[in-house]
Design a protein around this motif. Structure first.
Motif, short mmCIF file in Angstrom:
data_model
loop_
_atom_site.label_atom_id
_atom_site.label_comp_id
_atom_site.label_asym_id
_atom_site.label_seq_id
_atom_site.Cartn_x
_atom_site.Cartn_y
_atom_site.Cartn_z
N ALA A 138 9.79 -5.43 32.12
CA ALA A 138 8.81 -6.41 31.61
C ALA A 138 8.22 -5.91 30.29
N TYR A 139 7.97 -4.60 30.23
CA TYR A 139 7.42 -4.03 29.00
C TYR A 139 8.42 -4.22 27.85
N ALA A 148 8.61 -3.10 35.97
CA ALA A 148 7.50 -3.00 35.01
C ALA A 148 8.01 -2.54 33.64
N VAL A 149 8.94 -1.59 33.65
CA VAL A 149 9.50 -1.13 32.37
C VAL A 149 10.33 -2.25 31.74
N THR A 155 2.67 6.52 27.93
CA THR A 155 2.34 6.67 26.51
C THR A 155 2.94 5.49 25.77
N ASN A 185 3.54 3.36 22.35
CA ASN A 185 3.61 3.42 20.89
C ASN A 185 3.49 1.99 20.36
N ALA A 245 2.47 -2.02 39.01
CA ALA A 245 3.68 -1.45 39.64
C ALA A 245 3.44 0.02 40.00
N CYS A 277 4.03 -3.54 16.47
CA CYS A 277 4.06 -4.48 17.60
C CYS A 277 2.65 -5.02 17.88
N SER A 278 2.58 -6.26 18.30
CA SER A 278 1.29 -6.89 18.60
C SER A 278 0.70 -6.35 19.90
N ALA A 320 0.57 -8.99 22.59
CA ALA A 320 1.84 -9.21 23.29
C ALA A 320 2.12 -8.12 24.32
N LEU A 321 1.69 -6.88 24.00
CA LEU A 321 1.98 -5.76 24.90
C LEU A 321 1.06 -5.72 26.13
N GLY A 353 7.20 -9.31 20.96
CA GLY A 353 6.00 -9.03 20.17
C GLY A 353 6.23 -8.27 18.88
N ALA A 385 8.33 -7.78 26.65
CA ALA A 385 7.10 -8.06 25.87
C ALA A 385 7.21 -7.44 24.48
N TRP A 386 7.72 -6.21 24.42
CA TRP A 386 7.91 -5.54 23.14
C TRP A 386 8.87 -6.32 22.26
N ALA A 418 2.19 -6.64 29.65
CA ALA A 418 3.23 -5.71 30.10
C ALA A 418 2.61 -4.40 30.59
N ALA A 474 1.07 -5.11 33.90
CA ALA A 474 2.11 -5.19 34.94
C ALA A 474 2.58 -3.77 35.31
N TYR A 475 2.69 -2.92 34.31
CA TYR A 475 3.11 -1.55 34.57
C TYR A 475 2.09 -0.85 35.46
N HIS A 505 9.34 4.27 21.86
CA HIS A 505 8.42 3.14 22.01
C HIS A 505 7.55 3.28 23.25
N LEU A 506 8.11 3.93 24.27
CA LEU A 506 7.39 4.05 25.53
C LEU A 506 7.75 5.39 26.17
#
Lengths: 207, 207
Positions: free
Chosen positions: B196-197, B193-194, A179, A181, A200, A185-186, A189-190, B204, B200-201, A193, A196-197, B177-178
């Motif tokens: 990296a997220y 991956a988290v 999930t 959010n 993984a 945030c752009s 940009a996300l 961004g 990026a956040w 990521a 990549a998630y 946020h996630l």
């Protein structure tokens, strides 16, 4: 075959995220393309199909789109019929065996046998209002209050359609793998990521 | 200074994810370290502090840990006092200015002025039961039903403490946020991956 489904709150940027994800990963992308296919299959007008699908689940929100529906009952039947046809279209896309991203339409439930990666995209109301105002047409100006009401009504209709289909609660955290959010945030940009998630997660399943 | 807070359902692997994230990013890590600091500040026993913090919010779940609390009222006061002291400890950690990951303790609320990156970790009940059974001590065997009851009670207590502190609803999607669902997936595989997220956040924000 790899499938990513994107469910989202209206105005959260889920559609943009889905499109960018497909571009990033080199996957096919389906959103309004489904309406096009559905309309073609049924020999109906695209605008009509889209509005009928939306209106059918918007309880208590008056929407006018011609005289095609003479009564509430007929409208409900048409809505259900279109949902079934939409399901068939989505299943036919999956049957092609190509990797794809699909936005909305409860595709996570419809395609569950393919074990897709399911994302839910949300944002706080301020971010959603900002995004809606940015993308609204010149001829479609809403006050902040009207827009907020519209956002809530559309999300309610999405939750309602999901309930109709008997799935886990719309937006509930364990119904999705991730999930996101997007508040403040752009999306651009996300995107890498989230891609990549997904990779993984795909590699780490069942370890 | 960069801060990552990890809130989680009991048994979801949130603690493991937090520890691995800290290792991956080279951040400090705080979890039971907070209890150690709190106990030291108050001149109290660590085990006592940990159990008192847990028991104070577990309404209707009898927990026995000595004769230190003579009545329910005294217990409630001690619990509140310990929560306040815990808040001070967390604030003093942030005041050091070093990057860190912190697990639990409503740190996302306590540290909100630092704009931390807030993660919520969840999983389906089957995955949580599996993880709890893996890590349970030999002397601590629960039936599946008892374990499920324990998981629900602990999560309820976490939601309750959060409510007491006046924060947004525990586990609600826009409060973080996630939201990561670890069902059927390796935490080790998801960690980069988290991370990296988060990066990026961080880059961004506000674009």
């Amino acid at each position: 075959m790899k499938i990513i489904t994107v469910s989202r709150e209206f105005g959260s940027g889920g559609r943009e995220l889905g499109k960018r994800l497909a571009d990033n990963l080199g996957f096919d992308y389906y959103d309004s393309e489904i309406i096009t296919l559905l309309a073609k299959n049924k020999g109906m007008d695209e605008n009509y199909v889209e509005k009928a699908l939306t209106a059918g689940s918007l309880r208590g929100i008056p929407l006018h789109f011609g005289r095609s529906f003479s009564s509430g009952v007929a409208q409900q039947q048409s809505h259900t019929g279109l949902l079934i046809e939409q399901k068939r279209v989505i299943e036919s896309i999956a049957a092609q065996g190509r990797d794809f991203v699909i936005v909305g339409r409860n595709a996570d439930m419809i395609l569950s046998e393919y074990c897709p990666f399911n994302i839910f995209v949300c944002a706080d109301m301020e971010s959603k209002l900002g995004r809606c105002q940015e993308r609204s047409d010149e001829g479609e100006k809403y006050s902040k209050r009207e827009m907020e009401k519209k956002i809530r009504a559309i999300d309610k209709s999405r939750a309602h359609t999901r309930e109709l289909m008997g799935g886990p609660q719309w937006g509930s955290r364990t119904a999705y793998h991730l999930t996101v959010n997007t508040s403040g945030c752009s999306i651009k940009a996300l995107t890498p990521a989230v891609a990549a998630y997904f990779c993984a997660w795909y590699e780490g399943r069942g370890i």
